[in-house]
Design a protein around this motif. Structure first.
Motif, PDB file in Angstrom:
ATOM      1  N   LYS A 118       0.853  -1.197   0.000  1.00 30.19           N
ATOM      2  CA  LYS A 118       0.000   0.000   0.000  1.00 30.19           C
ATOM      3  C   LYS A 118       0.884   1.240   0.000  1.00 30.19           C
ATOM      4  CE  LYS A 118      -3.443   0.164   2.954  1.00 30.19           C
ATOM      5  NZ  LYS A 118      -4.174   0.358   4.248  1.00 30.19           N
ATOM      6  N   SER A 120       0.980   4.886   1.270  1.00 30.64           N
ATOM      7  CA  SER A 120       0.248   5.685   2.255  1.00 30.64           C
ATOM      8  C   SER A 120       1.176   6.731   2.866  1.00 30.64           C
ATOM      9  CB  SER A 120      -0.305   4.784   3.370  1.00 30.64           C
ATOM     10  OG  SER A 120      -0.941   5.526   4.375  1.00 30.64           O
ATOM     11  N   VAL A 125       3.727   0.611   2.576  1.00 32.57           N
ATOM     12  CA  VAL A 125       3.310  -0.003   3.833  1.00 32.57           C
ATOM     13  C   VAL A 125       2.864  -1.436   3.562  1.00 32.57           C
ATOM     14  CG1 VAL A 125       1.708   0.155   5.777  1.00 32.57           C
ATOM     15  CG2 VAL A 125       2.576   2.241   4.705  1.00 32.57           C
ATOM     16  N   CYS A 127       0.637  -4.587   3.773  1.00 28.91           N
ATOM     17  CA  CYS A 127      -0.808  -4.712   3.974  1.00 28.91           C
ATOM     18  C   CYS A 127      -1.271  -6.027   3.373  1.00 28.91           C
ATOM     19  CB  CYS A 127      -1.552  -3.542   3.334  1.00 28.91           C
ATOM     20  SG  CYS A 127      -1.520  -3.564   1.527  1.00 28.91           S
ATOM     21  N   GLU A 132      -6.024  -4.322   4.199  1.00 29.05           N
ATOM     22  CA  GLU A 132      -6.024  -4.373   5.664  1.00 29.05           C
ATOM     23  C   GLU A 132      -4.591  -4.217   6.192  1.00 29.05           C
ATOM     24  OE1 GLU A 132      -9.232  -7.351   4.255  1.00 29.05           O
ATOM     25  OE2 GLU A 132      -7.162  -6.774   3.713  1.00 29.05           O
ATOM     26  N   ASP A 133      -4.419  -3.328   7.162  1.00 27.59           N
ATOM     27  CA  ASP A 133      -3.112  -3.155   7.797  1.00 27.59           C
ATOM     28  C   ASP A 133      -2.867  -4.306   8.766  1.00 27.59           C
ATOM     29  OD1 ASP A 133      -2.655  -0.712   6.489  1.00 27.59           O
ATOM     30  OD2 ASP A 133      -3.728   0.406   8.042  1.00 27.59           O
TER      31      ASP A 133
END
Length: 664
Positions: A118, A120, A125, A127, A132-133
């Motif tokens: 992701k 961000s 990041v 994910c 979903e983190d």
């Protein structure tokens, strides 16, 4: 310790050590578009550039890739294929350092899964595929972690079976969520809904009392879930284990982190089985085969193709061997330095740090260490794990598996422990009442069975003992229940209980193959490859006689994890009776003077005391003295022993009685 490569991954797409760089490697990226099949929408390609300060590292800044904030991306690296059969053709490959892979979208030319990330706030990041983190597993206080000497390990394959209404065998994936249902009462199953032992309000592993869970390799594998030994994407948890049947997208990172958190909350250590001898369709085969892998058929004289000593050539079991000796001068993904290094070693070290840092692993089982065949590296790997572990030294363990049980690896401190295959062989002889051909007598076989120091181990925490393991193929390797059936003996229940008494009162770390605690049996063939899909059927625990075995084993597990006498090496054989066809042996664990003592009376024969049940008696001379204020408690039947009957209680055929000291 956070690897330097992981820090760079926060702002760049990075590819380490591609072999062919003309043409230059490329990033191919886009967004997941659902469909049948799914497609990569808004597809773009960007050339990577070698970092002049980090020789061998090719990258592109995320900010230069035209990414949108808060968008999830699927991507590959496109490289000139370095595999010996690849002829240098362009090929899409998975990012070797990907934290998440999505097999719903395999590359059109290679079938390699897309990596997922992701964008961000200007950073890349980790994910899940739908965005979903995930957060790392919470740090644990090692003071609350079971010490190695107190462990009872539960070896759990994640391919499970159950019976359909038509009595056919249904094989399914026991996902991370299904495993969580074994641990935690409020958790419910996913793929195995309807199996009573997994439903809310039940905790199978809590009832059993084990304090270490070892999953067969949880890293991502290209095969639909079997044992998991065909590891493909080392830094990503397995796609199938994170995709319950009712999910539309996978969540393996989130689900695995939740599972490990639940384990730690329930006082259960989490062991990961890792495959480091060979990979199967691992992306580095295409990125840089020469420096990371070896083909023994093409390079038979290369030292990397050989096992140690006189064991012959390494074997990849259908995978591709990792190369652990060839050195190059390049950027080190571990510490960021430019130096001489062995690429495969450094890759495995960042793999280890990912699993320890993000998933809280506090135990490791190294598969097929003879085929890793580099003891210096095995030691480096173990020592890095111990350095990363922040807790007590005796609450972290690195165990190797090699069926010849090479104890030099312990003497040289390459490993903390080894699988004790000799235990399995001897205990199976013992419950048949036969002598192992490798031993001088039945008595000495049982002595070595119970005290692994007689086999050359220095300490109980060095030996992992087991009645059976996931590897059920071959002579005398089948599940314990099937082993007894195949030998056409009577009193199966009694002999299984006797085997568990040996396992759980012996010097060494006991390990239970999932299902053996209730005498599970094979539903499929034990030949290859069916053996890898026939793991455990949790429905059977509800059968009355199997439930009796489960409750019996649970009592012994509680004794093992709580009684100090079984956490030390002290062992004394106080009685052996081979008269008139008997095979009765008695051993003592711990010292009576300490107030902690366990005495086992084990009958490896069809002998039974006369008038058993109505005052029958079997006398054990040299029974240890009873300290003041103490009495004896028989564990398997959960009862106090009258003082007049201490050392005199009758015994049935193929029975063992287990006595411990308690306050009077």
């Amino acid at each position: 310790m956070i690897p330097d490569l992981f820090i760079l991954k926060q702002t760049q797409f990075v590819l380490w050590l591609p072999l062919i760089t003309d043409p230059v490697p490329r990033l191919v990226i886009g967004t997941f578009q659902p469909g049948n099949p799914p497609v990569l929408s808004s597809r773009k390609a960007f050339d990577l550039k070698e970092d002049p300060a980090r020789p061998g590292l090719w990258a592109i800044q995320a900010a230069d890739s035209g990414l949108e904030d808060q968008q999830v991306y699927h991507y590959w690296f496109e490289v000139a294929d370095s595999h010996p059969s690849g002829d240098g053709q362009w090929k899409l490959c998975t990012d070797p350092s990907a934290f998440t892979v999505d097999w719903r979208m395999p590359a059109e030319d290679s079938r390699a899964p897309a990596a997922v990330v992701k964008f961000s706030g200007g950073k890349l990041v980790g994910c899940e595929a739908a965005g979903e983190d995930f957060v790392p597993v919470a740090e644990t206080d090692s003071r609350n972690s079971p010490a190695n000497a107190r462990l009872v390990i539960y070896e759990l394959p994640t391919s499970w079976t159950r019976m359909t209404p038509d009595d056919d065998v249904e094989v399914g994936v026991g996902t991370f969520r299904d495993v969580a249902a074994l641990v935690d009462e409020p958790s419910g199953p996913a793929n195995f809904a309807g199996v009573a032992v997994l439903e809310r309000g039940r905790s199978h592993l809590g009832d059993l009392g084990i304090n270490a869970l070892e999953l067969l390799p949880p890293a991502d594998s290209f095969v639909s879930r079997e044992w998991g030994y065909a590891t493909s994407n080392y830094l990503a948890p397995d796609f199938d284990l994170g995709l319950p049947s009712h999910n539309t997208s996978p969540t393996p990172n989130v689900d695995l982190a939740r599972l490990v958190n639940l384990c730690h909350q329930h006082g259960i250590r989490f062991f990961a089985d890792v495959v480091m001898a060979f990979g199967t369709r691992a992306p580095l085969e295409n990125v840089n085969f020469r420096d990371f892998h070896i083909d023994p058929d093409a390079e038979p004289d290369d030292p990397d193709a050989q096992q140690s000593g006189a064991q012959g050539r390494r074997y990849g079991f259908g995978g591709t061997l990792w190369r652990y000796s060839r050195s190059v001068n390049a950027y080190d993904p571990l510490d960021g330095r430019h130096r001489d290094l062995v690429p495969a070693r450094q890759f495995m070290k960042i793999f280890l740090l990912r699993w320890m840092t993000d998933f809280g692993v506090d135990g490791l089982r190294l598969d097929s260490v003879n085929n890793i065949a580099n003891w210096d590296f095995v030691q480096e790997f173990k020592e890095l794990g111990r350095k990363q572990w922040r807790g007590a030294a005796d609450s972290f363990l690195v165990v190797g598996e090699e069926l010849s049980v090479p104890k030099d690896l312990l003497r040289q401190r390459r490993l903390d422990g080894l699988w004790n295959e000799d235990f399995k062989r001897m205990v199976r002889h013992a419950i048949l009442g036969t002598s192992d051909t490798y031993e001088s007598s039945f008595e000495w076989m049982v002595r070595k069975l119970i005290d692994c120091r007689l086999l050359g181990f220095d300490d109980g925490a060095q030996a992992v003992n087991y009645l059976g393991s996931h590897d059920v193929e071959g002579y005398r390797n089948e599940r314990l229940y099937n082993f007894l059936q195949n030998n056409d003996v009577s009193q199966t229940e009694e002999r299984i209980k006797l085997a568990f008494v040996c396992l759980l009162t012996a010097v060494g770390i006991p390990m239970i193959l999932a299902g053996d605690e209730f005498a599970d049996q094979h539903d499929l063939s034990t030949g290859h490859p069916a053996k890898q899909r026939d793991a455990v059927n949790f429905e059977r625990v509800e059968e009355p006689w199997r439930k009796r075995i489960f409750n019996y084993v649970a009592r012994l597990v509680r004794l093992r994890t709580r009684n100090d006498a079984l956490a030390v090496n002290d062992t004394e054989f106080i009685h052996a009776d081979f008269t008139d066809g008997k095979r009765v042996m008695v051993w003592q664990r711990g010292q009576t003077g300490s107030g902690n003592c366990v005495v086992v009376v084990a009958n490896f024969s069809g002998f039974a005391s006369v008038n058993l049940g109505t005052g029958g008696e079997y006398w054990v001379p040299n029974w240890p003295a009873t300290p003041a204020g103490k009495g004896w408690y028989e564990v398997t039947q959960e009862r106090d022993v009258p003082p007049d009957w201490v050392g005199r209680e009758g015994i049935a055929a193929w029975e063992a009685k287990v006595y411990c000291l308690v306050d009077a």
